[in-house]
Write a protein that holds these residues in place. Structure first.
Motif, short mmCIF file in Angstrom:
data_model
loop_
_atom_site.label_atom_id
_atom_site.label_comp_id
_atom_site.label_asym_id
_atom_site.label_seq_id
_atom_site.Cartn_x
_atom_site.Cartn_y
_atom_site.Cartn_z
N ASN A 12 64.58 63.03 55.65
CA ASN A 12 63.19 62.88 56.07
C ASN A 12 62.35 63.91 55.31
O ASN A 12 62.37 65.10 55.62
N ASP A 13 61.62 63.44 54.31
CA ASP A 13 60.82 64.36 53.48
C ASP A 13 59.68 65.00 54.26
O ASP A 13 59.10 65.99 53.81
N ASN A 14 59.35 64.44 55.42
CA ASN A 14 58.25 64.99 56.23
C ASN A 14 58.76 65.88 57.36
O ASN A 14 58.01 66.18 58.29
N TRP A 15 60.04 66.28 57.29
CA TRP A 15 60.59 67.16 58.32
C TRP A 15 59.75 68.43 58.42
O TRP A 15 59.35 69.01 57.40
N THR A 24 70.44 64.64 50.35
CA THR A 24 69.41 63.60 50.28
C THR A 24 69.87 62.32 50.98
O THR A 24 69.04 61.49 51.34
#
Length: 328
Positions: A12-15, A24
């Motif tokens: 989750n790149d928005n963690w 990844t």
């Protein structure tokens, strides 16, 4: 997550927090066969497998590109006992030999856990004299010792209890739940035979094993306990040792009942003083040990295998925390 099917997780790149891993993507592939699982690791198809069979640790460590991480586990493997009026699978029909403490003591001292540790567990288990592992609050190292194997004394105890020729008893074990579970039970069956106790072993898949055991259909049954999620001895006291009833004794199908343990368990549940609470848990565990309420065997080892460059911290609760994993 569906645990019996391939599952793919992506990062989750928005963690909201700074990650402590560099992953990844995680692909979870359940593989029931030990040989297939190991082959997939050694070929590079998998980066991490759990469990790594004890008998294959040396082979994995000798391979090019993989190694095994070994650590002690919290999980204590033990034998639960039928404390009711009669046995289910026995030639004794008018009484329950296991209701006699001397019989329970005889069965306990007839088990040579040093031999099981050496031959079956590849010297990677830890023999247990208590129902909890050393890291668990309430454990007392001064109490954590098994009786020395003594066949002569065991036979004398059986004779004193009125069973000079031994007796038959059912022994239920899973064959796919714990490390080398069926092999351990086969060894115990042979050891008990030397004192005249004929254990009729049933080894089956864990779902059938626990269905039978928890329904109260077993004379003697194998169970493992890791004190989770409560992380102290109250877990064992409330689930395994307390008299069944009132949401207590959920894993006490044999009906063991000791008023003092029940009293201590109730006090532990509400005691806020840490030292007083620990003392009561230790006292209850000592009572259970001296009464042979159950027969503790060992803490089984943890063995995870990884490809070179994969770093995963191993913890005693046997839960891979991949959010701490890194791959070079």
């Amino acid at each position: 997550m569906v645990y019996d099917a391939r599952t793919v997780l992506t990062v989750n790149d928005n963690w909201w927090d700074e990650p402590q891993h560099n992953l990844t993507r995680i692909e979870f592939s359940p593989i029931g066969s030990d040989a297939t699982r190991i082959a997939a690791l050694l070929s590079g198809e998998l980066d991490f497998i759990t469990p790594a069979p004890l008998q294959d640790i040396d082979r994995i460590n000798r391979s090019d590109g993989a190694s095994v991480i070994v650590a002690p586990a919290l999980r204590t493997i033990m034998l639960g006992l039928n404390h009711g009026d009669k046995l289910h699978d026995s030639n004794v029909t008018d009484a329950n030999p296991l209701a006699d403490k001397r019989v329970r003591q005889a069965l306990n001292m007839a088990i040579d856990m040093d031999l099981i540790r050496k031959k079956i567990m590849r010297e990677r288990s830890r023999n247990a004299g208590l129902l909890v592992a050393p890291p668990v609050p309430g454990h007392d190292p001064d109490l954590d010792s098994r009786p020395a194997p003594d066949l002569e004394k065991a036979r004398a105890l059986l004779t004193e209890a009125g069973y000079p020729d031994g007796f038959e008893v059912g022994l239920d074990c899973p064959n796919d739940r714990y490390v080398n579970d069926e092999e351990i039970c086969q060894a115990i069956t042979s050891m008990w035979a030397r004192i005249g106790v004929d254990a009729n072993l049933t080894a089956q898949t864990k779902s059938k094993h626990f269905e039978k055991a928890l329904a109260g259909g077993s004379d003697i049954f194998m169970v493992g306990w890791a004190t989770l999620p409560m992380l102290d001895s109250y877990s064992v006291l409330s689930a395994l040792l307390h008299t069944p009833g009132e949401r207590m004794g959920a894993w006490n199908p044999g009906g063991y009942s000791n008023p003092k343990i029940d009293e201590l368990t109730s006090k532990v549940a509400t005691e806020l003083d840490k030292e007083a609470r620990l003392a009561m848990m230790t006292e209850a565990l000592k009572i259970a040990r001296d009464d042979v309420a159950m027969i503790p065997l060992h803490q089984q080892p943890l063995a995870w295998a990884v490809r070179d460059g994969v770093d995963i911290p191993i913890t005693a609760d046997n839960k891979p925390r991949l959010w701490y994993a890194t791959v070079e």
